[in-house]
Each structure stands twice: as structure tokens, then as C-alpha cells.
Design a protein around this motif. Sequence first.
Motif, mmCIF file in Angstrom:
data_model
loop_
_atom_site.group_PDB
_atom_site.id
_atom_site.type_symbol
_atom_site.label_atom_id
_atom_site.label_comp_id
_atom_site.label_asym_id
_atom_site.label_seq_id
_atom_site.Cartn_x
_atom_site.Cartn_y
_atom_site.Cartn_z
ATOM 1 N N LEU A 268 0.870 -1.169 0.000
ATOM 2 C CA LEU A 268 0.000 0.000 0.000
ATOM 3 C C LEU A 268 0.908 1.220 0.000
ATOM 4 O O LEU A 268 1.697 1.410 0.927
ATOM 5 N N VAL A 269 0.821 2.026 -1.037
ATOM 6 C CA VAL A 269 1.710 3.180 -1.165
ATOM 7 C C VAL A 269 0.884 4.461 -1.116
ATOM 8 O O VAL A 269 0.064 4.717 -1.999
ATOM 9 N N HIS A 270 1.097 5.249 -0.068
ATOM 10 C CA HIS A 270 0.446 6.557 0.023
ATOM 11 C C HIS A 270 1.409 7.598 -0.506
ATOM 12 O O HIS A 270 2.521 7.764 0.008
ATOM 13 N N VAL A 271 0.985 8.291 -1.541
ATOM 14 C CA VAL A 271 1.824 9.304 -2.174
ATOM 15 C C VAL A 271 1.202 10.678 -1.906
ATOM 16 O O VAL A 271 -0.014 10.829 -1.990
ATOM 17 N N PRO A 272 2.004 11.673 -1.552
ATOM 18 C CA PRO A 272 1.469 13.016 -1.317
ATOM 19 C C PRO A 272 0.603 13.494 -2.479
ATOM 20 O O PRO A 272 0.869 13.184 -3.643
ATOM 21 N N ALA A 273 -0.430 14.256 -2.156
ATOM 22 C CA ALA A 273 -1.361 14.746 -3.176
ATOM 23 C C ALA A 273 -0.614 15.503 -4.267
ATOM 24 O O ALA A 273 0.306 16.284 -4.004
ATOM 25 N N GLY A 274 -1.017 15.244 -5.496
ATOM 26 C CA GLY A 274 -0.427 15.961 -6.616
ATOM 27 C C GLY A 274 0.769 15.296 -7.249
ATOM 28 O O GLY A 274 1.333 15.804 -8.213
ATOM 29 N N PHE A 275 1.179 14.135 -6.721
ATOM 30 C CA PHE A 275 2.331 13.429 -7.272
ATOM 31 C C PHE A 275 1.981 11.975 -7.593
ATOM 32 O O PHE A 275 1.037 11.406 -7.046
ATOM 33 N N THR A 276 2.755 11.410 -8.479
ATOM 34 C CA THR A 276 2.697 9.975 -8.707
ATOM 35 C C THR A 276 4.133 9.482 -8.810
ATOM 36 O O THR A 276 5.073 10.266 -8.802
ATOM 37 N N TYR A 277 4.331 8.177 -8.896
ATOM 38 C CA TYR A 277 5.678 7.619 -8.860
ATOM 39 C C TYR A 277 5.796 6.399 -9.768
ATOM 40 O O TYR A 277 4.802 5.797 -10.174
ATOM 41 N N ALA A 278 7.023 6.064 -10.067
ATOM 42 C CA ALA A 278 7.344 4.835 -10.785
ATOM 43 C C ALA A 278 8.603 4.264 -10.147
ATOM 44 O O ALA A 278 9.352 4.976 -9.485
ATOM 45 N N ILE A 279 8.810 2.990 -10.319
ATOM 46 C CA ILE A 279 10.043 2.372 -9.840
ATOM 47 C C ILE A 279 11.090 2.556 -10.932
ATOM 48 O O ILE A 279 10.943 2.072 -12.040
#
Length: 215
Positions: free
Chosen positions: A93-104
Motif C-alpha cells: 500500500l503506497v500513500h503518495v502526497p497529493a499531486g504526485f505519482t511515482y514509478a520504480i
Amino acid sequence: MAGGLLLGVAATTLLAAALPAHNPGSSFEDPPPDKIVIKVATVNGSGCPAGTAAVAVSGDNTAFTVTYSDYLAQAGGDSAPTAARKNCQLSLLVHVPAGFTYAIASADYRGFAALESGARGTQRASYYFQGSPNTEYRTHNFAGPYDDNWQATDETDWAQLVYAPCGVQRNFNINTELRVSAGSDPSKVSFMTMDSTDGDISTVYHLAWKECPEK
């Protein structure tokens, strides 16, 4: 110690231990200021019995580490047939700050292998976001005789990184596997681990960030 096998990622792939904090001219951004929070939703597999896997996030939000303490595959001697293949699937479960997304963006695995002549060891992994049709696989093979730490890094072109959907909570799944076959003399044991000298395996996944478009 060493190791690394990265693996495809439905969400990406890997790059090396040193990632640039910012890539001018691209969509990549510095890590967001608020904390990313990663929790293990489920852990299943013969390579990660209950209580033997943990996840920690770096202070600057650029990486997370999965640590194993009982991940070993072996064949030959009096090894059980089921010992030749071990796997572990982590659902995070990954919670990311609002307004951002991520990739490995990359991954570094560590391990040790003791393979007799004729034996083979294989490490494989896949990465994908829950609900995504895209899953990439990466496989690394080792041939005996081999008696040393192993290390490997897989990487993908920046343009091919696949990001988590913006504004949607999707579990991130990592499925790893170790396989070992017996050597020319089946009475001798060959094995392969993902670990470090103290018996714990630390696998580091490096994150790349971008801002989500405003609605």
C-alpha cells in the motif's frame, strides 16, 4: 553481498544505485516534500514466511527497502524437491502526497550463490500495479561452478517508465523468485539466497517522481 536483479515492472524498470534527483527537460520532479508511506498489505510465498519480510522508506522519499531474512533455494544432496524454487509476492500500500505519482526507476538486489559444477541458479521478478494489464519480467541466470556474492541491476529507458495512476489508490505488487537446479553430482548441495552477511536481504527500489496534471 550483492545482488540485484531487477525486474520488470509493470510500472517500470530499473536503473542503477545512483539516480539523479532531477532530470532537466523531462517530466521528472524532485521528490515531493511530504512523506511517502509504504505498508505491506500482504506477504505470500515460500521465500518470505510470516515475520521474515519488512519494508522501510528512506528519509528523502527517493527509495524503499524490502528486507528478507529467510529467502533461500537449494537443490542436490538431501534437499526436498520443493526447496528448489522459492518465491515471494509483496502487495504494498503506497500513500503518495497529493499531486504526485511515482514509478520504480531501479532496483538493487543482494545475494549469495554456491553452485556446483553443472548447477544453475535463476532469479526472476515482476512488478505491476493492481489492475494494470502490463507486467514486465526480468530474469538473471547463474551457472556453476560459482561460489560468491552476486549483484545485478536492470534498467529501463526513462521514457518507458510507467507511473501509478494519478488520484487512484493502486497496490503495487512485487513478485520475486529463486530457482536452483542440481549440478553434475546430485549428491552435492547447490543453493542461492537473496541476503547479506548478517542473513538479511536488503533490496532497494529507487523511485522517480512526476507531478499529476491539475484537474
